[in-house]
Motif scaffolding. Structure first.
Motif, PDB file in Angstrom:
ATOM      1  N   GLN A 151       0.845  -1.187   0.000  1.00 24.06           N
ATOM      2  CA  GLN A 151       0.000   0.000   0.000  1.00 24.06           C
ATOM      3  C   GLN A 151       0.876   1.230   0.000  1.00 24.06           C
ATOM      4  OE1 GLN A 151      -2.989   0.185   3.086  1.00 24.06           O
ATOM      5  NE2 GLN A 151      -4.190   1.644   1.897  1.00 24.06           N
ATOM      6  N   ALA A 152       0.778   1.972  -1.083  1.00 22.91           N
ATOM      7  CA  ALA A 152       1.505   3.234  -1.208  1.00 22.91           C
ATOM      8  C   ALA A 152       0.693   4.344  -0.558  1.00 22.91           C
ATOM      9  CB  ALA A 152       1.757   3.531  -2.677  1.00 22.91           C
TER      10      ALA A 152
ATOM     11  N   ARG B 137      -4.722  -0.658  -1.145  1.00 25.85           N
ATOM     12  CA  ARG B 137      -3.833  -1.808  -1.025  1.00 25.85           C
ATOM     13  C   ARG B 137      -3.840  -2.598  -2.327  1.00 25.85           C
ATOM     14  NH1 ARG B 137      -5.092  -5.116   4.063  1.00 25.85           N
ATOM     15  NH2 ARG B 137      -6.892  -5.751   2.813  1.00 25.85           N
ATOM     16  N   GLU B 138      -2.669  -3.058  -2.728  1.00 32.98           N
ATOM     17  CA  GLU B 138      -2.487  -3.693  -4.033  1.00 32.98           C
ATOM     18  C   GLU B 138      -1.907  -5.091  -3.862  1.00 32.98           C
ATOM     19  OE1 GLU B 138       0.092  -2.678  -8.104  1.00 32.98           O
ATOM     20  OE2 GLU B 138       0.712  -1.857  -6.174  1.00 32.98           O
TER      21      GLU B 138
ATOM     22  N   TYR C  71       4.748  -2.895   2.744  1.00 31.87           N
ATOM     23  CA  TYR C  71       4.519  -4.241   2.229  1.00 31.87           C
ATOM     24  C   TYR C  71       4.003  -5.134   3.352  1.00 31.87           C
ATOM     25  CZ  TYR C  71       6.648  -3.119  -2.219  1.00 31.87           C
ATOM     26  OH  TYR C  71       6.901  -2.576  -3.460  1.00 31.87           O
ATOM     27  N   TYR C  72       2.935  -5.856   3.042  1.00 35.96           N
ATOM     28  CA  TYR C  72       2.294  -6.727   4.009  1.00 35.96           C
ATOM     29  C   TYR C  72       2.298  -8.171   3.508  1.00 35.96           C
ATOM     30  CZ  TYR C  72       0.187  -2.375   5.727  1.00 35.96           C
ATOM     31  OH  TYR C  72      -0.030  -1.104   6.205  1.00 35.96           O
ATOM     32  N   CYS C  73       2.488  -9.092   4.415  1.00 35.51           N
ATOM     33  CA  CYS C  73       2.223 -10.480   4.054  1.00 35.51           C
ATOM     34  C   CYS C  73       0.910 -10.899   4.710  1.00 35.51           C
ATOM     35  CB  CYS C  73       3.354 -11.410   4.431  1.00 35.51           C
ATOM     36  SG  CYS C  73       3.578 -11.701   6.192  1.00 35.51           S
ATOM     37  N   ALA C  74       0.312 -11.910   4.125  1.00 35.74           N
ATOM     38  CA  ALA C  74      -0.990 -12.375   4.582  1.00 35.74           C
ATOM     39  C   ALA C  74      -1.082 -13.877   4.404  1.00 35.74           C
ATOM     40  CB  ALA C  74      -2.102 -11.677   3.809  1.00 35.74           C
ATOM     41  N   ALA C  75      -1.958 -14.495   5.162  1.00 36.82           N
ATOM     42  CA  ALA C  75      -2.151 -15.943   5.093  1.00 36.82           C
ATOM     43  C   ALA C  75      -3.630 -16.269   5.089  1.00 36.82           C
ATOM     44  CB  ALA C  75      -1.484 -16.627   6.286  1.00 36.82           C
ATOM     45  N   ARG C  76      -3.955 -17.349   4.424  1.00 39.50           N
ATOM     46  CA  ARG C  76      -5.337 -17.838   4.475  1.00 39.50           C
ATOM     47  C   ARG C  76      -5.322 -19.348   4.554  1.00 39.50           C
ATOM     48  NH1 ARG C  76      -6.792 -16.052  -1.735  1.00 39.50           N
ATOM     49  NH2 ARG C  76      -5.801 -17.835  -2.786  1.00 39.50           N
ATOM     50  N   PHE C  77      -6.368 -19.870   5.176  1.00 41.02           N
ATOM     51  CA  PHE C  77      -6.498 -21.313   5.312  1.00 41.02           C
ATOM     52  C   PHE C  77      -7.151 -21.938   4.076  1.00 41.02           C
ATOM     53  CE2 PHE C  77      -4.514 -20.960   9.055  1.00 41.02           C
ATOM     54  CZ  PHE C  77      -5.179 -21.147  10.266  1.00 41.02           C
TER      55      PHE C  77
ATOM     56  N   TYR D   7      -5.319 -13.606   7.845  1.00 36.66           N
ATOM     57  CA  TYR D   7      -4.333 -13.076   8.787  1.00 36.66           C
ATOM     58  C   TYR D   7      -3.360 -12.153   8.062  1.00 36.66           C
ATOM     59  CZ  TYR D   7      -6.191 -16.942  11.454  1.00 36.66           C
ATOM     60  OH  TYR D   7      -7.048 -17.807  12.089  1.00 36.66           O
ATOM     61  N   TRP D   8      -2.980 -11.093   8.754  1.00 34.94           N
ATOM     62  CA  TRP D   8      -2.114 -10.075   8.167  1.00 34.94           C
ATOM     63  C   TRP D   8      -0.991  -9.707   9.129  1.00 34.94           C
ATOM     64  CZ3 TRP D   8      -2.939  -8.036   3.269  1.00 34.94           C
ATOM     65  CH2 TRP D   8      -4.129  -8.424   2.654  1.00 34.94           C
ATOM     66  N   GLY D   9       0.165  -9.392   8.546  1.00 38.13           N
ATOM     67  CA  GLY D   9       1.252  -8.857   9.348  1.00 38.13           C
ATOM     68  C   GLY D   9       1.098  -7.363   9.553  1.00 38.13           C
ATOM     69  N   GLN D  10       2.049  -6.785  10.259  1.00 40.88           N
ATOM     70  CA  GLN D  10       1.967  -5.362  10.580  1.00 40.88           C
ATOM     71  C   GLN D  10       2.544  -4.490   9.475  1.00 40.88           C
ATOM     72  OE1 GLN D  10       4.412  -7.293  11.531  1.00 40.88           O
ATOM     73  NE2 GLN D  10       6.258  -6.069  11.150  1.00 40.88           N
ATOM     74  N   GLY D  11       3.257  -5.105   8.534  1.00 39.54           N
ATOM     75  CA  GLY D  11       3.816  -4.377   7.406  1.00 39.54           C
ATOM     76  C   GLY D  11       5.256  -3.943   7.636  1.00 39.54           C
ATOM     77  N   THR D  12       5.961  -3.766   6.539  1.00 36.38           N
ATOM     78  CA  THR D  12       7.336  -3.259   6.584  1.00 36.38           C
ATOM     79  C   THR D  12       7.494  -2.220   5.486  1.00 36.38           C
ATOM     80  OG1 THR D  12       9.685  -3.906   6.636  1.00 36.38           O
ATOM     81  CG2 THR D  12       8.267  -5.113   5.097  1.00 36.38           C
ATOM     82  N   GLN D  13       8.125  -1.107   5.808  1.00 39.32           N
ATOM     83  CA  GLN D  13       8.208   0.023   4.886  1.00 39.32           C
ATOM     84  C   GLN D  13       9.361  -0.145   3.908  1.00 39.32           C
ATOM     85  OE1 GLN D  13       6.297   3.220   4.737  1.00 39.32           O
ATOM     86  NE2 GLN D  13       7.366   3.102   2.769  1.00 39.32           N
ATOM     87  N   VAL D  14       9.049   0.002   2.639  1.00 42.60           N
ATOM     88  CA  VAL D  14      10.064   0.027   1.586  1.00 42.60           C
ATOM     89  C   VAL D  14      10.011   1.401   0.924  1.00 42.60           C
ATOM     90  CG1 VAL D  14      10.753  -0.899  -0.654  1.00 42.60           C
ATOM     91  CG2 VAL D  14       9.983  -2.441   1.166  1.00 42.60           C
TER      92      VAL D  14
END
Length: 119
Positions: free
Chosen positions: A39-40, A45-46, A94-100, A108-115
């Motif tokens: 997400q810029a 969110r992309e 940048y976020y990572c996410a998971a699904r069952f 589920y989503w992470g907190q994100g990391t800035q690039v």
């Protein structure tokens, strides 16, 4: 429940490379798919790409295809996003996410990391 923690974001010059990591913990045995999103500022969110936890060929958004690569290390419960030939327009959280499930929304989503990519 699954917990996701991203790392690796930083400031880089255009043309450079970064590797982001996403470490999963909790009920990781239930994960079917891991995804990367970004997400810029002032943008929606992309989707960036995804990979199944059990294997298979990752899929990518057209905007990053050929420059970004997703890989995983199941032994470490970690998914990676290798980003090459970075451009200023890649600047985002940048976020990572998971699904069952195999399809549908991510649970589920992470907190994100800035690039940040400088010109």
């Amino acid at each position: 429940q699954v917990q996701l923690v991203e790392s690796g974001g930083q400031l880089v010059q255009a043309g450079g490379s970064l590797r982001l990591s996403c470490a999963a913990s909790g009920v990781t045995s239930g994960i079917n798919t891991m995804g990367w999103f970004r997400q810029a500022p002032e943008k929606e969110r992309e989707f960036v790409g995804l990979v199944t936890w059990s294997g298979g060929i990752p899929s990518y958004a057209d905007s990053i295809k050929g420059r970004f690569t997703i890989s995983r290390d199941n032994a470490k419960n970690t998914v990676y996003l290798q980003m090459n030939s970075l451009k200023p327009e890649d600047t985002a959280v940048y976020y990572c996410a998971a699904r069952f499930a195999a399809f549908g929304p991510f649970d589920y989503w992470g907190q994100g990391t800035q690039v940040a990519v400088s010109a």
